[in-house]
Design an enzyme around this catalytic site. Structure first.
Site, PDB file in Angstrom:
ATOM      1  N   ARG A 241      36.141  58.644  46.558  1.00 51.61           N
ATOM      2  CA  ARG A 241      37.391  59.103  47.174  1.00 51.61           C
ATOM      3  C   ARG A 241      38.592  58.816  46.273  1.00 51.61           C
ATOM      4  O   ARG A 241      39.463  59.676  46.080  1.00 51.61           O
ATOM      5  CB  ARG A 241      37.565  58.424  48.529  1.00 51.61           C
TER       6      ARG A 241
ATOM      7  N   ARG B 294      24.164  61.377  50.085  1.00 46.09           N
ATOM      8  CA  ARG B 294      22.959  61.297  50.916  1.00 46.09           C
ATOM      9  C   ARG B 294      23.168  61.900  52.307  1.00 46.09           C
ATOM     10  O   ARG B 294      22.321  62.636  52.802  1.00 46.09           O
ATOM     11  CB  ARG B 294      22.538  59.830  51.044  1.00 46.09           C
TER      12      ARG B 294
ATOM     13  N   HIS C 182      22.090  54.627  39.309  1.00 42.68           N
ATOM     14  CA  HIS C 182      22.863  55.140  38.183  1.00 42.68           C
ATOM     15  C   HIS C 182      21.992  55.725  37.073  1.00 42.68           C
ATOM     16  O   HIS C 182      22.277  56.801  36.552  1.00 42.68           O
ATOM     17  CB  HIS C 182      23.760  54.047  37.607  1.00 42.68           C
TER      18      HIS C 182
ATOM     19  N   LYS D 148      30.905  51.585  37.111  1.00 37.84           N
ATOM     20  CA  LYS D 148      30.414  50.309  36.604  1.00 37.84           C
ATOM     21  C   LYS D 148      29.651  49.551  37.693  1.00 37.84           C
ATOM     22  O   LYS D 148      30.013  49.665  38.868  1.00 37.84           O
ATOM     23  CB  LYS D 148      31.567  49.474  36.077  1.00 37.84           C
TER      24      LYS D 148
ATOM     25  N   ARG E 104      26.146  46.102  50.942  1.00 39.16           N
ATOM     26  CA  ARG E 104      25.660  46.293  49.581  1.00 39.16           C
ATOM     27  C   ARG E 104      25.779  45.020  48.756  1.00 39.16           C
ATOM     28  O   ARG E 104      24.900  44.705  47.946  1.00 39.16           O
ATOM     29  CB  ARG E 104      26.456  47.421  48.907  1.00 39.16           C
TER      30      ARG E 104
ATOM     31  N   ASP F 282      28.884  43.243  40.558  1.00 38.58           N
ATOM     32  CA  ASP F 282      29.999  43.854  41.275  1.00 38.58           C
ATOM     33  C   ASP F 282      31.354  43.386  40.770  1.00 38.58           C
ATOM     34  O   ASP F 282      32.245  44.190  40.491  1.00 38.58           O
ATOM     35  CB  ASP F 282      29.880  43.562  42.770  1.00 38.58           C
TER      36      ASP F 282
END
Length: 329
Positions: free
Chosen positions: A15, A35, A77, A95, A163, A176
């Site tokens: 977004r 998905r 990825h 990333k 996640r 992360d």
């Protein structure tokens, strides 16, 4: 530069990318896939994206797309990047570029072989302050660089469905949040010659807190990351004649203070980018750089080359392995 036509895979962080591209560049997002088709169609309608594809394969083979932005969870990825590359598309991968250095090598090598641009979406490299930091160091204003210190940590309440806490989705602090201080140190110090690690494993078996000392031929990096500790998210570069202090959050648009002399008591300049702090954080600048590199026929970013992307993933590999091995003893 060419007004690139983008296809986006994933609607989470996607977004911000779509909005930045529309508001700050001549480029446009023309297609999207994710998905959940119902949510994806709502996403497309909200952001005025013309085409919703039912699969990654359909999107990467869309002749109306010049480039693909991959904004899915980390473990997806590699396969998605390789599919886009095989279809002849330029690729910007969120990333971390992949789950390991080996996967990063596979992706970047495929891009070189196919003659397409592959970039990891480390948008902080394209902020104006990043150029100031590079120039200050290159001009010797702070002397020889001896140490880089940086951290990024926050508190995420344990949720097995999140996640961040899901090993199968690449959860944990290093992939992360830790990639930010590690990449920042890499941009200044170069590849590591020694890596020392201390850390803790949290619920569900993800790395929850990690501290690193990275030695290179140029200097040392003292880096921390966490998803259970609120860290200041600042960075400093210390040299033989002075230093650079980057205000929180150091990886976004913020103030950069350059000083010289004992105890850094001689401020010689403060650089700030407050306007960017309230919009996309530099994502639009990254998209503009990407389009420039496509126009120049580049296969990698000169500000964030493939070898460095791989080196950063290598540090993360070593750190994750060390934390998990210590936990199992």
């Amino acid at each position: 530069m060419p007004p690139l036509r983008w296809g986006v895979i994933g609607t989470g962080i996607g977004r911000s990318f779509v909005r930045a591209v529309a508001q700050q560049t001549r480029q446009r997002v023309v297609a999207v896939t994710a998905r959940n088709q119902e949510k994806t169609r709502a996403f497309a309608a909200e952001l005025e994206i013309a085409t919703v594809h039912e699969s990654v394969e359909a999107l990467v083979n869309d002749p109306g797309c010049d480039a693909v932005y991959i904004a899915t969870p980390h473990p997806l990825h590699k396969d998605q990047a390789l599919a886009a590359i095989a279809a002849g598309k330029h690729v910007l991968v969120e990333k971390p570029i992949a789950m390991s250095a080996a996967e990063a090598i596979e992706i970047t090598a495929a891009g070189r072989a196919a003659g397409v641009l592959v970039m990891e979406a480390m948008w902080t490299r394209y902020l104006p302050q990043a150029d100031v930091i590079r120039r200050v160091i290159a001009d010797g204003i702070i002397g020889d660089v001896h140490r880089v210190q940086a951290d990024f940590g926050f508190v995420s309440t344990y949720d097995r469905g999140s996640r961040l806490w899901a090993p199968e989705l690449g959860g944990g602090a290093l992939l992360d949040a830790g990639i930010y201080p590690i990449s920042f140190a890499s941009s200044i110090l170069g590849p590591p010659t020694r890596i020392e690690v201390a850390g803790d494993v949290g619920p569900a078996g993800v790395d929850a807190r990690v501290d690193l000392m990275i030695a290179t031929s140029r200097g040392r990096g003292l880096l921390s990351t966490s998803i259970t500790t609120q860290l200041p998210t600042i960075a400093t570069v210390s040299g033989s004649a002075g230093g650079i202090a980057i205000a929180a959050p150091f990886f976004a648009a913020s103030a950069v203070r350059v000083t010289r002399g004992a105890a850094w008591d001689g401020a010689i300049g403060v650089f700030s980018t407050p306007k960017l702090a309230h919009d996309d954080g530099g994502i639009g600048l990254q998209a503009t750089a990407f389009a420039c590199y496509v126009a120049e026929g580049r296969l990698e970013s000169p500000l964030h080359p493939h070898d460095e992307v791989v080196n950063v993933m290598h540090v993360i590999d070593v750190a994750r392995s060390a934390v998990f091995e210590a936990h199992s003893e």
